[in-house]
Design an enzyme around this catalytic site. Structure first.
Site, short mmCIF file in Angstrom:
data_model
loop_
_atom_site.label_atom_id
_atom_site.label_comp_id
_atom_site.label_asym_id
_atom_site.label_seq_id
_atom_site.Cartn_x
_atom_site.Cartn_y
_atom_site.Cartn_z
NE ARG A 53 -3.91 -2.34 1.84
CZ ARG A 53 -3.61 -3.61 2.02
NH1 ARG A 53 -2.43 -3.95 2.54
NH2 ARG A 53 -4.47 -4.55 1.70
CB ILE A 78 3.72 -14.85 1.42
CG1 ILE A 78 3.87 -13.68 0.41
CG2 ILE A 78 2.34 -14.80 2.05
CD1 ILE A 78 2.83 -13.70 -0.73
CG HIS A 80 -1.77 -13.12 5.11
ND1 HIS A 80 -1.63 -11.76 5.02
CD2 HIS A 80 -2.90 -13.31 5.85
CE1 HIS A 80 -2.61 -11.16 5.69
NE2 HIS A 80 -3.38 -12.08 6.20
CB THR A 102 1.61 -4.35 9.36
OG1 THR A 102 0.25 -4.57 8.95
CG2 THR A 102 1.66 -4.19 10.87
CB ILE A 145 11.33 -1.87 10.71
CG1 ILE A 145 11.37 -2.66 12.00
CG2 ILE A 145 11.36 -2.75 9.48
CD1 ILE A 145 10.13 -3.48 12.28
P1 OAD Z 1 0.95 -2.78 3.55
O1 OAD Z 1 1.60 -2.52 2.25
O2 OAD Z 1 -0.51 -2.56 3.66
O3 OAD Z 1 1.62 -1.88 4.67
C1 OAD Z 1 3.01 -1.79 4.82
C2 OAD Z 1 3.29 -0.77 5.87
O4 OAD Z 1 4.69 -0.80 6.13
C3 OAD Z 1 2.95 0.66 5.46
O5 OAD Z 1 2.27 1.29 6.54
C4 OAD Z 1 4.31 1.32 5.19
O6 OAD Z 1 4.32 2.69 5.58
C5 OAD Z 1 5.20 0.52 6.11
N1 OAD Z 1 6.60 0.38 5.66
C6 OAD Z 1 7.08 0.22 4.41
N2 OAD Z 1 8.41 0.05 4.44
C7 OAD Z 1 8.79 0.14 5.75
C8 OAD Z 1 10.02 0.03 6.44
N3 OAD Z 1 11.16 -0.17 5.80
N4 OAD Z 1 10.01 0.14 7.79
C9 OAD Z 1 8.85 0.37 8.46
N5 OAD Z 1 7.66 0.46 7.86
C10 OAD Z 1 7.61 0.32 6.52
O7 OAD Z 1 1.36 -4.27 3.98
P2 OAD Z 1 0.67 -5.22 5.07
O8 OAD Z 1 0.19 -4.44 6.23
O9 OAD Z 1 1.61 -6.33 5.31
O10 OAD Z 1 -2.39 -9.93 2.19
O11 OAD Z 1 -0.57 -5.75 4.26
C11 OAD Z 1 -1.36 -6.73 4.81
C12 OAD Z 1 -1.84 -7.70 3.76
O12 OAD Z 1 -2.39 -6.98 2.65
C13 OAD Z 1 -0.75 -8.51 3.11
O13 OAD Z 1 -0.35 -9.62 3.89
C14 OAD Z 1 -1.41 -8.96 1.85
C15 OAD Z 1 -2.03 -7.65 1.44
O14 OAD Z 1 -3.13 -7.76 0.65
C16 OAD Z 1 -2.69 -10.91 1.34
O15 OAD Z 1 -2.16 -11.03 0.25
C17 OAD Z 1 -3.72 -11.87 1.87
#
Ligand code: OAD
Length: 238
Positions: free
Chosen positions: A36, A105, A121, A190, A231
């Protein structure tokens, strides 16, 4: 060292039952895009939105299109664990950290040496036939091009949880157990918008809830410490 990182270090030093809950942001510093962020998978252009491609009904109806996306965007391309993965594995080996609960994953926590990893997941490192259930090596779905087929004629799929599918209940139960007994919960990388995984946070009952995320999340206001920074960079200082 920044004051907030120093504070995090103090909290970690004083804890013996840490649980980590993370998402795609944990692996961006290993070169894997998250979903995202502005440069994440959901903001890239496809014929279909990725949420749709990553759904069970889409996979069933359009395995060719799914595999075009999979080979283009879900390839791990030799990604290696970063400082965050490595630090978590180190804490587990020291007995301080009890579990890593991840929405990722990519298998990078295990590659760094973590043993107790709950993959909510699923994993791209496992595959099975969608029709007969026979297990296949991960290369079957990750290498090459096109749709991989089983001897039974079914389509082989990665062992990941597609949209429209439920999470493994045993994994969810274990995740709740670890979080509800943790003295410290660190949430990292996340957006906390995908349920039911994101709802796990409310099972934490302690007073050391830490969020390490580049951007804001809905849980920031409930946290005892919030660090808005990459992070891997933060964990490399611990
Ligand atoms: P997202 O892409 O929704 O969120 C990632 C978060 O990590 C965001 O808030 C970014 O600001 C932050 N971020 C990015 N790089 C970073 C870093 N180096 N250090 C700290 N923060 C960082 O990903 P998820 O929350 O994992 O599901 O998304 C949840 C689920 O949505 C995934 O598992 C996937 C997706 O659809 C499935 O495929 C079922």
């Amino acid at each position: 060292m920044d004051d907030s990182v120093r504070k995090l270090k103090e909290l970690v030093d004083g804890s013996g039952n840490i649980v980590f809950f993370g998402g795609a942001g944990v692996s961006t510093e290993s070169g894997i895009p998250d979903f995202r962020s502005v440069d994440g998978l959901y903001n890239q252009k496809y014929r279909y939105p990725p949420e749709e491609i990553l759904s069970a009904s889409f996979f069933r109806k359009n395995p060719e299109e799914y595999y075009r996306f999979h080979h283009d965007k879900l390839r791990l391309r030799g990604a290696q664990p970063n400082a965050a993965h490595r630090k978590l594995a180190e804490w587990e080996a020291e007995g301080k950290l009890k579990a890593v609960i991840t929405q990722n994953i990519d298998g990078l926590h295990q590659a760094a040496g973590s043993k107790n990893v709950i993959e909510l997941h699923g994993s791209l490192l496992r595959a099975y036939c969608a029709r007969c259930g026979r297990r296949y090596p991960a290369e079957t779905v990750n290498d090459g091009e096109g749709v991989p087929y089983c001897d039974c004629g079914g389509v082989i799929r990665p062992d990941i949880v597609f949209y429209e599918e439920g999470l493994d209940q045993d994994d969810m139960y274990r995740a709740v157990e670890y979080i509800s007994h943790a003295d410290m919960l660190i949430i990292g990388g996340t957006s906390l918008v995908v349920y039911p995984a994101a709802g796990l946070v409310r099972y934490y009952r302690g007073s050391k809830l830490v969020l390490v995320n580049k951007g804001e999340t809905g849980a920031d206001r409930d946290a005892d410490l919030v660090i808005h920074a990459p992070i891997g960079e933060v964990f490399s200082q611990l």
